[in-house]
Scaffold this active site. Structure first.
Site, PDB file in Angstrom:
ATOM      1  NE  ARG A  80      -2.755   1.110   3.357  1.00  0.00           N
ATOM      2  CZ  ARG A  80      -3.498   0.759   4.599  1.00  0.00           C
ATOM      3  NH1 ARG A  80      -4.704   0.184   4.459  1.00  0.00           N
ATOM      4  NH2 ARG A  80      -2.904   0.869   5.681  1.00  0.00           N
ATOM      5  CE  LYS A 184      -2.362   4.771   7.124  1.00  0.00           C
ATOM      6  NZ  LYS A 184      -3.367   5.416   7.668  1.00  0.00           N
ATOM      7  CD  GLU A 220     -11.901   5.676   4.238  1.00  0.00           C
ATOM      8  OE1 GLU A 220     -11.454   4.864   4.957  1.00  0.00           O
ATOM      9  OE2 GLU A 220     -11.281   6.154   3.305  1.00  0.00           O
TER      10      GLU A 220
HETATM   11  C1  LIG Z   1      -8.815   6.569   6.341  1.00  0.00           C
HETATM   12  C2  LIG Z   1      -8.331   5.223   6.787  1.00  0.00           C
HETATM   13  N1  LIG Z   1      -9.227   4.322   6.172  1.00  0.00           N
HETATM   14  C3  LIG Z   1      -9.250   2.851   6.765  1.00  0.00           C
HETATM   15  C4  LIG Z   1      -8.095   2.672   7.646  1.00  0.00           C
HETATM   16  C5  LIG Z   1      -7.920   1.206   8.013  1.00  0.00           C
HETATM   17  O1  LIG Z   1      -6.933   0.550   7.251  1.00  0.00           O
HETATM   18  P1  LIG Z   1      -6.111  -0.630   8.076  1.00  0.00           P
HETATM   19  O2  LIG Z   1      -7.182  -1.520   8.187  1.00  0.00           O
HETATM   20  O3  LIG Z   1      -5.349  -1.191   6.817  1.00  0.00           O
HETATM   21  O4  LIG Z   1      -5.424  -0.088   8.852  1.00  0.00           O
HETATM   22  C6  LIG Z   1      -7.282   3.676   8.077  1.00  0.00           C
HETATM   23  C7  LIG Z   1      -6.081   3.162   8.997  1.00  0.00           C
HETATM   24  O5  LIG Z   1      -5.005   2.937   8.325  1.00  0.00           O
HETATM   25  C8  LIG Z   1      -7.372   4.988   7.562  1.00  0.00           C
HETATM   26  O6  LIG Z   1      -6.489   5.831   7.938  1.00  0.00           O
END
Ligand SMILES: Cc1ncc(COP(=O)(O)O)c(C=O)c1O
Length: 348
Positions: A80, A184, A220
């Site tokens: 990622r 991210k 989200e």
């Molecule tokens: C905006 C956002 N959505 C979802 C997630 C959850 O992702 P993950 O399960 O890979 O931590 C995160 C955290 O990383 C995030 O910052």
């Protein structure tokens, strides 16, 4: 092991022993360096300070019931980060270097890995930033990749499954329709700071964003994905502006194994009225149940257009709790890791 009150840890920074970093210059990454000094000297013209050339990750290490240390799916975080860096046109560490440095970080900070019976864990924060001095707007040619580590509890303290209230503020977007929501990068989070403050100051734990094009579909939360349970079905949004959560991907696999149907699709806000269980999910929050969602046209105003409630308001839904126990069980070696999600780290 350090003498820490593990049960009182929240999702907050605790000083540890070392950071691991590598520098990218002239087309190659340096050998990783272990540093006890967290105040790294960066030129004030570095792109990261002005143009937000930064992306990051979050993953956790756990002490298992067998005493072994497990790192959960670092290969997925490495992949990622590559996607995020490509979005910024920046150099990125190979998957091999990413995992090697995560392992070094766990080893250098192994005294901070909480005991197996606590709900805390060692959180790793890999960060990639553009560091060459520059004035004009362009992608960075030189980069620093650094892994920080901090023991953390859950968002709500020791109780991981205490439901919280969430709010939709339709006058704030997290990510543009054709923007950066699916990667991210630091810029996404800068955008959510102000609406988050508004939501927190009104007593909400979470802020739920809708899509920026139609302002009508659930996307989200600011730092975690959304999923709901209805008629034995696990339902989560499918949108290019939602971050592909690694936790959500694991939960979909575990949900199918438990015999649930899994749907990734558009979710209109009004469908909230039909959901039996609603949760946020992510590395930091694991699964955090949501007991109510207020839908507001204007976040700053007191008027609530719709108020949705889920469950009894005090407990996690039964299906979500089973999912939670499966994930935590795999991370702590209590349940067979049949997909090989954990990497073992040798610590002295
Ligand atoms: C905006 C956002 N959505 C979802 C997630 C959850 O992702 P993950 O399960 O890979 O931590 C995160 C955290 O990383 C995030 O910052």
């Amino acid at each position: 092991m350090k003498n820490i009150d593990w049960g009182s840890l929240k999702f907050a920074y605790t000083k540890t022993d070392a950071v691991i970093y590598s520098l990218y210059k002239d087309g190659k990454w340096s050998s990783p360096i272990v540093s006890e000094d967290f105040n790294l000297p960066l030129n004030c013209y570095a792109g990261v300070y002005h143009y937000g050339s930064s992306c990051f990750e979050g993953l956790k290490a756990f002490r298992g019931v067998d005493g072994k240390i497990r790192l959960f799916r670092p290969d997925q975080n490495a992949k990622r980060m590559q996607t995020s860096a490509k979005f910024l046109d920046m150099a990125y560490p190979s998957e091999e270097l990413f995992i090697q440095m995560c392992i070094m970080s766990v080893q250098a900070n192994s005294e901070y890995i909480p005991p197996v019976d606590s709900s805390a864990s060692l959180y790793l924060r890999p960060l990639l930033m553009g560091i060459n001095p520059q004035l004009g707007i362009r992608s960075s040619d030189e980069a620093m990749f650094i892994i920080m580590a901090s023991p953390v509890g859950t968002y709500s303290g020791d109780l991981s499954l205490v439901p919280g209230k969430a709010v939709i503020g339709r006058n704030y977007d997290r990510a543009a329709h054709q923007g950066s929501g699916g990667v991210k990068i630091g810029a996404n989070y800068a955008q959510s700071l102000h609406p988050y403050n508004l939501a927190h100051n009104q007593g909400y734990r979470e802020l739920l964003f809708v899509d920026s094009k139609t302002n009508s579909m659930i996307e989200e939360f600011g730092s975690s994905n959304f999923f709901a349970i209805k008629n034995n079905t696990y339902i989560t949004p499918s949108s290019p502006s939602v971050l592909p959560s690694i936790t959500n991907a694991c939960l979909r696999t575990v949900a199918e194994d438990m015999g649930l149907k899994v749907e990734r699709r558009d979710i209109p806000v009004e469908e909230l009225a039909e959901f039996e269980e609603v949760n946020s999910c992510g590395t930091a929050v694991v699964i955090t149940p949501i007991c109510s969602i207020d839908d507001k046209q204007i976040l700053e105003n007191p008027e609530v257009q719709h108020h949705y409630t889920f469950g009894d308001g005090t407990h996690c839904g039964p299906i979500s709790e089973k999912l939670y126990n499966q994930i935590i069980g795999i991370q702590k070696g209590k349940i067979e890791d049949k997909y090989g999600w954990n990497i073992f780290v040798d610590c002295k």
